[in-house]
Motif scaffolding. Structure first.
Motif, short mmCIF file in Angstrom:
data_model
loop_
_atom_site.label_atom_id
_atom_site.label_comp_id
_atom_site.label_asym_id
_atom_site.label_seq_id
_atom_site.Cartn_x
_atom_site.Cartn_y
_atom_site.Cartn_z
N HIS A 268 -1.70 -0.54 -12.75
CA HIS A 268 -0.59 -0.77 -13.67
C HIS A 268 0.71 -0.27 -13.05
CE1 HIS A 268 1.26 -1.51 -17.55
NE2 HIS A 268 1.77 -0.29 -17.53
N SER A 269 0.61 0.87 -12.34
CA SER A 269 1.76 1.42 -11.61
C SER A 269 1.69 0.87 -10.19
CB SER A 269 1.67 2.95 -11.60
OG SER A 269 0.55 3.37 -10.84
N ASP A 270 2.13 1.65 -9.22
CA ASP A 270 2.03 1.23 -7.82
C ASP A 270 0.63 1.46 -7.24
OD1 ASP A 270 2.01 3.98 -7.50
OD2 ASP A 270 3.88 4.08 -6.39
N GLY A 271 -0.27 2.07 -8.03
CA GLY A 271 -1.65 2.27 -7.60
C GLY A 271 -1.85 3.40 -6.60
N ASP A 272 -0.89 4.28 -6.45
CA ASP A 272 -0.92 5.36 -5.47
C ASP A 272 -2.00 6.40 -5.83
OD1 ASP A 272 -0.40 7.61 -3.86
OD2 ASP A 272 1.78 7.43 -4.05
N VAL A 273 -3.20 6.22 -5.28
CA VAL A 273 -4.32 7.09 -5.63
C VAL A 273 -4.09 8.55 -5.27
CG1 VAL A 273 -6.11 5.32 -5.62
CG2 VAL A 273 -5.59 6.51 -3.50
N LEU A 274 -3.40 8.81 -4.18
CA LEU A 274 -3.13 10.19 -3.79
C LEU A 274 -2.25 10.88 -4.82
CD1 LEU A 274 -3.23 12.64 -1.93
CD2 LEU A 274 -1.39 11.60 -0.59
N THR A 275 -1.13 10.26 -5.14
CA THR A 275 -0.22 10.87 -6.11
C THR A 275 -0.89 10.99 -7.47
OG1 THR A 275 1.68 10.06 -4.88
CG2 THR A 275 2.07 10.69 -7.17
N HIS A 276 -1.69 10.00 -7.87
CA HIS A 276 -2.39 10.08 -9.16
C HIS A 276 -3.37 11.24 -9.18
CE1 HIS A 276 -1.66 5.51 -10.03
NE2 HIS A 276 -0.54 6.21 -9.89
N LEU B 246 0.85 -1.18 0.00
CA LEU B 246 0.00 0.00 0.00
C LEU B 246 0.89 1.23 0.00
CD1 LEU B 246 -2.75 1.34 0.10
CD2 LEU B 246 -2.71 1.10 2.59
N ILE B 247 0.87 1.96 -1.11
CA ILE B 247 1.65 3.18 -1.27
C ILE B 247 0.67 4.33 -1.42
CG2 ILE B 247 3.41 4.40 -2.62
CD1 ILE B 247 4.44 1.75 -1.46
N LEU B 248 0.80 5.33 -0.55
CA LEU B 248 -0.04 6.54 -0.61
C LEU B 248 0.85 7.75 -0.45
CD1 LEU B 248 -3.01 5.32 1.62
CD2 LEU B 248 -3.08 5.74 -0.85
N GLY B 249 0.78 8.67 -1.39
CA GLY B 249 1.62 9.86 -1.32
C GLY B 249 3.09 9.51 -1.33
N GLY B 250 3.42 8.37 -1.98
CA GLY B 250 4.80 7.93 -2.07
C GLY B 250 5.31 7.21 -0.85
N VAL B 251 4.47 7.06 0.18
CA VAL B 251 4.87 6.46 1.45
C VAL B 251 4.24 5.07 1.57
CG1 VAL B 251 4.69 6.69 3.96
CG2 VAL B 251 5.09 8.72 2.54
N GLU B 252 5.05 4.09 1.97
CA GLU B 252 4.51 2.75 2.20
C GLU B 252 3.79 2.73 3.54
OE1 GLU B 252 5.80 -1.95 2.44
OE2 GLU B 252 7.20 -0.50 1.54
N VAL B 253 2.53 2.32 3.51
CA VAL B 253 1.70 2.24 4.70
C VAL B 253 1.45 0.77 5.01
CG1 VAL B 253 -0.55 2.84 5.69
CG2 VAL B 253 0.59 4.44 4.12
N ILE C 75 5.60 1.28 -11.83
CA ILE C 75 6.42 2.46 -11.55
C ILE C 75 5.98 3.12 -10.23
CG2 ILE C 75 4.98 4.11 -12.84
CD1 ILE C 75 7.67 5.38 -13.82
N TYR C 76 6.93 3.64 -9.52
CA TYR C 76 6.71 4.43 -8.31
C TYR C 76 6.08 5.75 -8.77
CZ TYR C 76 8.22 6.85 -3.96
OH TYR C 76 8.30 7.55 -2.78
N SER C 77 4.88 6.03 -8.37
CA SER C 77 4.12 7.15 -8.90
C SER C 77 4.75 8.51 -8.63
CB SER C 77 2.68 7.12 -8.39
OG SER C 77 2.00 6.01 -8.95
N ILE C 78 5.60 8.62 -7.64
CA ILE C 78 6.33 9.88 -7.42
C ILE C 78 7.15 10.22 -8.67
CG2 ILE C 78 8.17 10.97 -6.05
CD1 ILE C 78 5.47 10.93 -4.58
#
Length: 156
Positions: A34-42, A18-25, A71-74
């Protein structure tokens, strides 16, 4: 000044981080994408692209491209910051919300704000991230997925 809004949603799936805002939670599930799924960064990427009048994340980083697989969404946000810089804009402020029943996100928000601010080349005070549950309503409340919204003001 230009204003943009972004929204993203991904379903939760076992076997992913779980990656949110580039941070693993820490959580038993992560966001499928398709990427890391980071909804915040997207959502932030879409808000900036919208403010610039440059379409959306799918136009610039299609999920049909192997280049963006896992890909890391950052990294995507860094590229959008290059677009923003090239057009002479900077962040006025960014306000975001993450809707997730679980996990509790409060302990991770400060780290998200610091990383997002650094990536956007702005002060941490210009970045605000909030988290909310949906009181067990909807797909977020049933813990099927997580969504995020972002609003950005760009200054020229």
């Amino acid at each position: 000044m230009k204003i943009g809004i972004g929204y993203d949603v991904h379903r939760l799936q076992e076997g992913r981080k779980l990656i949110l805002g580039g941070v693993e939670v820490p959580h038993s599930k992560g966001l499928y994408g398709h990427s890391d799924g980071d909804v915040l960064t997207h959502a932030i990427v879409d808000a900036i692209l919208g403010a610039l009048g440059r379409g959306d994340i799918g136009r610039h980083f299609p999920d049909t491209s192997e280049e963006y697989k896992d890909i890391y969404s950052i990294k995507l946000l860094e590229r959008v910051v290059e677009y923003m810089d090239s057009e002479g804009y900077s962040i006025g402020n960014l306000d975001c919300i993450i809707a997730a029943q679980k996990p509790k996100l409060a302990p991770y928000i400060e780290d998200m704000e610091k990383l997002i601010a650094k990536t956007l080349k702005t002060e941490v005070g210009n970045v605000n991230i909030k988290a909310t549950t949906t009181e067990k309503l909807g797909f977020e409340g049933r813990e099927e997925g997580i969504s995020s919204q972002a609003v950005v003001l760009l200054n020229n």
